[in-house]
Design an enzyme around this catalytic site. Structure first.
Site, PDB file in Angstrom:
ATOM      1  N   CYS A  17       0.863  -1.183   0.000  1.00  4.50           N
ATOM      2  CA  CYS A  17       0.000   0.000   0.000  1.00  4.50           C
ATOM      3  C   CYS A  17       0.900   1.234   0.000  1.00  4.50           C
ATOM      4  O   CYS A  17       2.126   1.140   0.106  1.00  4.50           O
ATOM      5  CB  CYS A  17      -0.898  -0.011   1.238  1.00  4.50           C
ATOM      6  N   HIS A  46       5.892  -5.220   8.498  1.00  2.00           N
ATOM      7  CA  HIS A  46       5.922  -6.607   8.966  1.00  2.00           C
ATOM      8  C   HIS A  46       6.105  -7.571   7.790  1.00  2.00           C
ATOM      9  O   HIS A  46       5.163  -8.191   7.316  1.00  2.00           O
ATOM     10  CB  HIS A  46       4.634  -6.920   9.738  1.00  2.00           C
ATOM     11  N   CYS A 102       2.733   5.696   8.857  1.00  2.00           N
ATOM     12  CA  CYS A 102       1.774   5.873   7.764  1.00  2.00           C
ATOM     13  C   CYS A 102       0.886   7.080   8.055  1.00  2.00           C
ATOM     14  O   CYS A 102       0.360   7.213   9.171  1.00  2.00           O
ATOM     15  CB  CYS A 102       0.917   4.616   7.626  1.00  2.00           C
ATOM     16  N   GLU A 132       0.803  -0.736  16.204  1.00  2.00           N
ATOM     17  CA  GLU A 132      -0.058   0.416  15.885  1.00  2.00           C
ATOM     18  C   GLU A 132      -0.934   0.788  17.077  1.00  2.00           C
ATOM     19  O   GLU A 132      -1.131   1.970  17.376  1.00  2.00           O
ATOM     20  CB  GLU A 132      -0.930   0.108  14.663  1.00  2.00           C
ATOM     21  N   THR A 171      -6.024   0.629  11.921  1.00  2.00           N
ATOM     22  CA  THR A 171      -6.286   0.803  10.483  1.00  2.00           C
ATOM     23  C   THR A 171      -6.357  -0.512   9.716  1.00  2.00           C
ATOM     24  O   THR A 171      -6.774  -0.518   8.558  1.00  2.00           O
ATOM     25  CB  THR A 171      -5.193   1.675   9.826  1.00  2.00           C
ATOM     26  N   CYS A 201      -8.076   1.638   6.850  1.00  2.00           N
ATOM     27  CA  CYS A 201      -7.543   2.354   5.696  1.00  2.00           C
ATOM     28  C   CYS A 201      -8.066   1.779   4.377  1.00  2.00           C
ATOM     29  O   CYS A 201      -8.523   0.639   4.311  1.00  2.00           O
ATOM     30  CB  CYS A 201      -6.019   2.357   5.731  1.00  2.00           C
ATOM     31  N   SER A 229       1.714  -9.882  10.630  1.00  2.00           N
ATOM     32  CA  SER A 229       1.081  -8.796   9.866  1.00  2.00           C
ATOM     33  C   SER A 229      -0.424  -8.840  10.084  1.00  2.00           C
ATOM     34  O   SER A 229      -1.098  -9.780   9.662  1.00  2.00           O
ATOM     35  CB  SER A 229       1.401  -8.951   8.373  1.00  2.00           C
ATOM     36  N   SER A 230      -0.955  -7.814  10.743  1.00  2.00           N
ATOM     37  CA  SER A 230      -2.388  -7.792  11.061  1.00  2.00           C
ATOM     38  C   SER A 230      -3.241  -7.847   9.808  1.00  2.00           C
ATOM     39  O   SER A 230      -4.188  -8.637   9.706  1.00  2.00           O
ATOM     40  CB  SER A 230      -2.722  -6.530  11.869  1.00  2.00           C
TER      41      SER A 230
END
Length: 315
Positions: A17, A46, A102, A132, A171, A201, A229-230
């Site tokens: 992204c 991540h 970000c 985050e 996000t 996001c 990685s979420s």
């Protein structure tokens, strides 16, 4: 011997992204401009492949600033964001730091600060311990933010003043799960205040929509991404929820357990927002070595968003 046929549905959008792309650029440009070492607090994104690639160029990854010697070299904060105390500590040591948070995470930080100034009790929907979430809660004094992870947490919430609540979110959550939690909060607390625009996001939403589009077509789905990685974990869950019982989160093609793909005739592939496209190509090539593969892209959105680099790194 002829190879069995396999149709691969390739989800789009997938992979990097704008926030991840910007964060990686910040490390690479800092290495070019200032030379190694460049210190990075926490994994910049991540993904082990990305992190190892940056290490090879001279990036040094640490978890806390006290692991960094006194230096004039740049110190970079990861895309996930950091608590306020981190830049304060960097300034107290006269560190030169670059913030790769970000911009969409920074937006949530600002929302939290505004709600706090207006006297609201803040509810953060997110995953405990995720960087985050740690960074967002760390924008405000201890106790100012209550973290809830599930709809059961929302049902059990007992705020001091039910008419003086505001909610924000991580996000990278599941859009559907978060919608259910927000619905519960709104039902219990009709006066609760939310963000002007959703905190989840655009990239998270778009990648989940693409997985929803391919999942009913396939026998199995592979999400290329890291286990920490979420957004990648949410993609695997979305595939399962959409009826694909074989949904796997894999970092590399070498992680494929081929026995799990016996009898699979249609395969969906996507990638989390911190997984580079080269790993998707590697995954497809691995299947091409065993199957007669045809690939069809399934595109549900076009992404054109780009974020500005820090002033110090602009050409």
């Amino acid at each position: 011997m002829s190879k069995p046929d396999l149709k691969i549905y390739l989800a789009a959008p997938r992979g990097f992204c704008a926030g991840v792309d910007r964060a990686i650029q910040i490390v690479e440009l800092a290495l070019e401009k200032y030379g190694p070492p460049v210190y990075v607090r926490h994994e910049i994104v991540h993904n082990r492949f990305v992190v190892e690639g940056l290490k090879a160029k001279g990036a040094v990854f640490v978890e806390e600033l006290d692991e960094i010697p006194d230096t004039e070299q740049p110190v970079i904060f990861s895309a996930h964001g950091v608590p306020k105390k981190v830049p304060e500590a960097a300034e107290s040591r006269n560190m030169f730091y670059l913030d790769a948070t970000c911009p969409l995470v920074s937006k949530v930080h600002k929302e939290a600060q505004i709600h706090h100034k207006r006297g609201y009790d803040i509810v953060l929907i997110g995953h405990k311990g995720h960087p985050e979430v740690v960074g967002t809660m760390g924008q405000l004094p201890d106790g100012a933010v209550t973290l809830i992870e599930t709809i059961e947490d929302a049902r059990a919430l007992q705020p001091k003043n039910p008419d003086n609540l505001a909610w924000i979110t991580q996000t990278t959550l599941s859009v559907d799960d978060t919608s259910d939690i927000i619905g519960e909060l709104k039902q219990r607390f009709p006066n609760i205040t939310g963000p002007h625009k959703d905190d989840i996001c655009y990239a998270t939403t778009n990648r989940q929509d693409a997985v929803k589009a391919i999942s009913p077509k396939v026998d199995a789905v592979i999400v290329v991404g890291a286990p920490n990685s979420s957004n990648s974990k949410r993609l695997r869950e979305v595939a399962e929820r959409e009826g694909c019982s074989k949904a796997f989160l894999l970092q590399r093609a070498s992680d494929i357990d081929w026995t799990r793909f016996d009898g699979v005739e249609a395969l969906g592939i996507t990638a989390g927002a911190s997984a580079p496209e080269v790993l998707v190509e590697e995954m497809i090539e691995a299947f091409q070595s065993r199957y007669s593969v045809t690939v069809e892209a399934v595109t549900t959105a076009e992404e054109t968003i780009a974020f500005n680099l820090p002033r110090e790194l602009r050409a």
